[in-house]
Design a protein around this motif. Structure first.
Motif, PDB file in Angstrom:
ATOM      1  N   ASN A 289      -1.072  72.520  76.419  1.00  0.00           N
ATOM      2  CA  ASN A 289      -2.076  71.641  77.025  1.00  0.00           C
ATOM      3  C   ASN A 289      -3.082  71.239  75.947  1.00  0.00           C
ATOM      4  N   PRO A 290      -2.830  70.144  75.229  1.00  0.00           N
ATOM      5  CA  PRO A 290      -3.719  69.741  74.137  1.00  0.00           C
ATOM      6  C   PRO A 290      -5.153  69.473  74.587  1.00  0.00           C
ATOM      7  N   VAL A 291      -5.331  68.977  75.812  1.00  0.00           N
ATOM      8  CA  VAL A 291      -6.685  68.692  76.301  1.00  0.00           C
ATOM      9  C   VAL A 291      -7.486  69.973  76.445  1.00  0.00           C
ATOM     10  N   PHE A 292      -6.870  70.997  77.032  1.00  0.00           N
ATOM     11  CA  PHE A 292      -7.561  72.276  77.186  1.00  0.00           C
ATOM     12  C   PHE A 292      -7.873  72.870  75.815  1.00  0.00           C
ATOM     13  N   ALA A 293      -6.902  72.843  74.914  1.00  0.00           N
ATOM     14  CA  ALA A 293      -7.120  73.399  73.579  1.00  0.00           C
ATOM     15  C   ALA A 293      -8.244  72.658  72.853  1.00  0.00           C
ATOM     16  N   ALA A 294      -8.250  71.330  72.922  1.00  0.00           N
ATOM     17  CA  ALA A 294      -9.292  70.546  72.257  1.00  0.00           C
ATOM     18  C   ALA A 294     -10.663  70.816  72.868  1.00  0.00           C
ATOM     19  N   SER A 295     -10.711  70.991  74.184  1.00  0.00           N
ATOM     20  CA  SER A 295     -11.976  71.293  74.851  1.00  0.00           C
ATOM     21  C   SER A 295     -12.553  72.610  74.358  1.00  0.00           C
ATOM     22  N   VAL A 296     -11.707  73.612  74.255  1.00  0.00           N
ATOM     23  CA  VAL A 296     -12.158  74.924  73.784  1.00  0.00           C
ATOM     24  C   VAL A 296     -12.627  74.845  72.343  1.00  0.00           C
ATOM     25  N   LEU A 297     -11.827  74.229  71.490  1.00  0.00           N
ATOM     26  CA  LEU A 297     -12.140  74.175  70.060  1.00  0.00           C
ATOM     27  C   LEU A 297     -13.402  73.364  69.783  1.00  0.00           C
ATOM     28  N   THR A 298     -13.649  72.330  70.576  1.00  0.00           N
ATOM     29  CA  THR A 298     -14.863  71.533  70.394  1.00  0.00           C
ATOM     30  C   THR A 298     -16.068  72.229  71.008  1.00  0.00           C
ATOM     31  N   ALA A 299     -15.858  72.951  72.095  1.00  0.00           N
ATOM     32  CA  ALA A 299     -16.970  73.642  72.755  1.00  0.00           C
ATOM     33  C   ALA A 299     -17.580  74.716  71.864  1.00  0.00           C
ATOM     34  N   VAL A 300     -16.772  75.327  71.003  1.00  0.00           N
ATOM     35  CA  VAL A 300     -17.270  76.433  70.173  1.00  0.00           C
ATOM     36  C   VAL A 300     -18.434  76.001  69.280  1.00  0.00           C
ATOM     37  N   PRO A 301     -18.286  74.975  68.426  1.00  0.00           N
ATOM     38  CA  PRO A 301     -19.441  74.592  67.595  1.00  0.00           C
ATOM     39  C   PRO A 301     -20.609  74.036  68.404  1.00  0.00           C
ATOM     40  N   TYR A 302     -20.328  73.442  69.566  1.00  0.00           N
ATOM     41  CA  TYR A 302     -21.415  72.888  70.371  1.00  0.00           C
ATOM     42  C   TYR A 302     -22.258  73.977  71.041  1.00  0.00           C
ATOM     43  N   LEU A 303     -21.844  75.225  70.947  1.00  0.00           N
ATOM     44  CA  LEU A 303     -22.711  76.312  71.400  1.00  0.00           C
ATOM     45  C   LEU A 303     -24.041  76.296  70.650  1.00  0.00           C
ATOM     46  N   ASN A 304     -24.007  75.836  69.401  1.00  0.00           N
ATOM     47  CA  ASN A 304     -25.238  75.776  68.615  1.00  0.00           C
ATOM     48  C   ASN A 304     -26.274  74.873  69.266  1.00  0.00           C
ATOM     49  N   VAL A 305     -25.822  73.783  69.878  1.00  0.00           N
ATOM     50  CA  VAL A 305     -26.753  72.869  70.545  1.00  0.00           C
ATOM     51  C   VAL A 305     -27.436  73.573  71.704  1.00  0.00           C
ATOM     52  N   ALA A 306     -26.661  74.259  72.517  1.00  0.00           N
ATOM     53  CA  ALA A 306     -27.209  74.904  73.704  1.00  0.00           C
ATOM     54  C   ALA A 306     -28.171  76.031  73.357  1.00  0.00           C
ATOM     55  N   PHE A 307     -27.837  76.811  72.330  1.00  0.00           N
ATOM     56  CA  PHE A 307     -28.608  78.021  72.053  1.00  0.00           C
ATOM     57  C   PHE A 307     -29.677  77.813  70.989  1.00  0.00           C
ATOM     58  N   SER A 308     -29.669  76.695  70.262  1.00  0.00           N
ATOM     59  CA  SER A 308     -30.720  76.456  69.274  1.00  0.00           C
ATOM     60  C   SER A 308     -32.063  76.222  69.953  1.00  0.00           C
ATOM     61  N   ARG A 309     -32.032  75.630  71.133  1.00  0.00           N
ATOM     62  CA  ARG A 309     -33.227  75.484  71.973  1.00  0.00           C
ATOM     63  C   ARG A 309     -32.742  75.628  73.402  1.00  0.00           C
ATOM     64  N   ALA A 310     -32.824  76.829  73.924  1.00  0.00           N
ATOM     65  CA  ALA A 310     -32.105  77.181  75.150  1.00  0.00           C
ATOM     66  C   ALA A 310     -32.847  76.699  76.400  1.00  0.00           C
ATOM     67  N   ASP A 311     -32.745  75.408  76.669  1.00  0.00           N
ATOM     68  CA  ASP A 311     -33.237  74.856  77.921  1.00  0.00           C
ATOM     69  C   ASP A 311     -32.137  74.004  78.541  1.00  0.00           C
ATOM     70  N   VAL A 312     -32.403  73.494  79.730  1.00  0.00           N
ATOM     71  CA  VAL A 312     -31.365  72.752  80.449  1.00  0.00           C
ATOM     72  C   VAL A 312     -31.004  71.459  79.711  1.00  0.00           C
ATOM     73  N   GLY A 313     -31.989  70.819  79.079  1.00  0.00           N
ATOM     74  CA  GLY A 313     -31.708  69.586  78.355  1.00  0.00           C
ATOM     75  C   GLY A 313     -30.697  69.777  77.246  1.00  0.00           C
ATOM     76  N   HIS A 314     -30.814  70.862  76.489  1.00  0.00           N
ATOM     77  CA  HIS A 314     -29.865  71.114  75.405  1.00  0.00           C
ATOM     78  C   HIS A 314     -28.556  71.715  75.935  1.00  0.00           C
TER      79      HIS A 314
END
Length: 526
Positions: free
Chosen positions: A309-334
């Motif tokens: 399932n390339p879509v699932f794999a791509a979602s996981v692999l892209t979600a990993v670096p985007y954790l930095n966005v969420a946790f660099s300023r941990a509010d709902v907007g980020h």
């Protein structure tokens, strides 16, 4: 069902999903296009667009995000001969729509089962993404996470040199929009490497790597040309990187992660606890999805020797670096800027066949409830319809509905400027109202239009030199402790500039509706 019928059904589903996405995005825009106004981040974007329309260059001539979003908006505004805040919102909504529709098409491609159920899941995905597209001026960042996911999924489905070239271009263009997005795209590609190496049909690596690198260079070419041809742009570009990495040593103003177990329950009603608890659950769910999803992708790829399932794999692999966005300023907007790849991955997660329908739709129900509870209070259209006191205000030719407090602020800025700023003059607004420049249509006298972070003496001296040259006729200084931190008051982050203002300007008091606002005039006007 014959192969021809299946293909016709897929094409019909593709068209239906795309059409629904366009209509949903249009309705979502119309519902909130004239609602709310933010002098902070929204004003920061709007001012940058104004300056680009006047021929200035982001990063080089004024503090800004990376140039991509400004030229996207300015190009559309120039094309349609419009310039107001509604037009800026429309151009942003058009870019965000690419992400919303892309998420729907990804779910269509990555899901299994009957075509009607898959289309319904796509509709759910797009509505979910629309709800998470907040704040609206960050739609570029959320949409780009989906675009990178879609491009990577295409590579994982068939990793040819041509597809890697296109993906490289997408990563390069992402960096033009925001260099962090380019970095996230590169990291996702690096994470995809071991997954591709486990496949039975290995690509010709030397050709693919060269193609991908060539694509990145092509996509990033606008910035590279600017660095080569414009010395001032190169100096300011590298200085912005130096400041973040070596002086400030961060990418954002941090906030503590609101884990669900940190919610204070003492003397609070249950209704007041649900939303912060759900927000905390989302912050738990993001890294949990990345870890469990990565393990599932690796296990299935090792077993099947193919990316099932390339879509699932791509979602996981892209979600990993985007954790930095969420946790660099941990509010709902980020959180909203980082969550879309996870949402797509969750919706196409390969559940066991025996439990797929029950688990998937139960999960969707819980996700819908949690999303509505968390994000609706941040949508201006919802707030306006649930809170009294909103009024219609003219903002440079556009009528906007805004809260009574915001309306008072806009009125005070207009009245102070009309009283003290002559034709051709300017103001200085520090630190949290860059939108004041956009509201008045004036050029900032300093480079740093949104001065939230501490600056060294050399930078402050450069800004003081600009103030001496421009001589602003009015200074609006918000004495606010950003995030409740006294060290982030402007007098503490920019002490030399504050001393200059105190020495060469005199305070005339504060408007009745803005007690935190300190208003200064040049000493020559005593």
């Amino acid at each position: 069902m014959t192969t021809t019928q299946i293909r016709q059904g897929e094409r019909f589903a593709l068209a239906a999903v795309a059409l629904f996405g366009v209509v949903a995005c249009l309705l979502g825009f119309l519902a909130e296009a004239h609602v709310g106004f933010n002098l902070w981040d929204e004003g920061f974007l709007w001012y940058g667009v104004q300056r680009v329309l006047h021929g200035e260059v982001p990063v080089r001539d004024f503090m800004s995000y990376d140039p991509g979003r400004y030229y996207w908006v300015a190009g559309l505004l120039w094309l349609f001969h419009v310039h107001g805040i509604i037009a800026v919102r429309a151009a942003t909504a058009a870019f965000a729509a690419v992400g919303v529709i892309g998420a729907g098409l990804l779910v269509l491609r990555g899901s299994t089962g009957r075509i009607v159920a898959r289309v319904a899941l796509c509709v759910f995905a797009m509505v979910l993404c629309l709800l998470w597209m907040l704040p609206w001026w960050k739609g570029y960042d959320a949409a780009m996470s989906v675009i990178l996911t879609a491009s990577l999924a295409r590579v994982l489905a068939y990793p040819s040199a041509r597809r890697l070239l296109v993906h490289g271009i997408v990563v390069g263009l992402a960096a033009v929009l925001g260099r962090n997005h380019g970095l996230y795209g590169v990291i996702a590609c690096l994470l995809a490497t071991p997954v591709l190496m486990l496949c039975a049909d290995k690509p010709v690596w030397h050709r693919c790597i060269r193609a991908w690198l060539a694509g990145v260079v092509l996509g990033f070419a606008p910035i590279l040309l600017g660095l080569i041809l414009n010395h001032r742009f190169a100096v300011m570009f590298w200085d912005s990187i130096r400041f973040m990495l070596f002086e400030y040593k961060g990418t954002n103003l941090p906030l503590p992660v609101p884990w669900p177990w940190t919610v204070a329950v003492a003397q609070q009603p249950l209704s007041a606890l649900i939303r912060p608890w759900l927000v905390g659950c989302f912050f738990v769910a993001l890294p949990l999805f990345c870890v469990s999803g990565a393990a599932l992708v690796l296990r299935r790829t090792r077993h099947d020797r193919i990316i099932a399932n390339p879509v699932f794999a791509a979602s996981v692999l892209t979600a990993v670096p985007y954790l930095n966005v969420a946790f660099s300023r941990a509010d709902v907007g980020h959180l909203a800027q980082a969550i879309l790849p996870c949402l797509v991955g969750f919706l196409v997660l390969p559940w066991p066949k025996q439990a797929r329908v029950v688990v998937q739709w139960l999960g969707c129900s819980v996700l819908a409830f949690a999303t509505l509870w968390v994000v609706l209070p941040l949508h201006a259209g919802y707030v306006m319809r649930t809170q009294p006191g909103w009024v219609s205000v003219d903002v440079r030719g556009d009528r906007l509905w805004m809260s009574a407090d915001t309306a008072v602020t806009v009125k005070d800025i207009d009245e102070l400027a009309s009283r003290y700023v002559h034709a051709g003059g300017t103001i200085l607004s520090v630190p949290v109202w860059p939108g004041a420049y956009a509201l008045l249509g004036v050029r900032s006298p300093v480079y740093e239009t949104y001065p939230l972070l501490p600056r060294n003496d050399a930078f402050q001296d450069q800004e003081i030199a600009r103030l001496r040259q421009a001589v602003p006729q009015l200074v609006l200084a918000n004495d606010v402790a950003v995030d409740g931190r006294d060290d982030l008051r402007y007098a503490n982050t920019h002490p030399r500039i504050w001393r200059y203002i105190s020495t060469h300007y005199h305070r005339i008091g504060s408007p009745v509706g803005e007690p935190q606002l300190e208003v200064y005039l040049p000493d020559a006007e005593k």
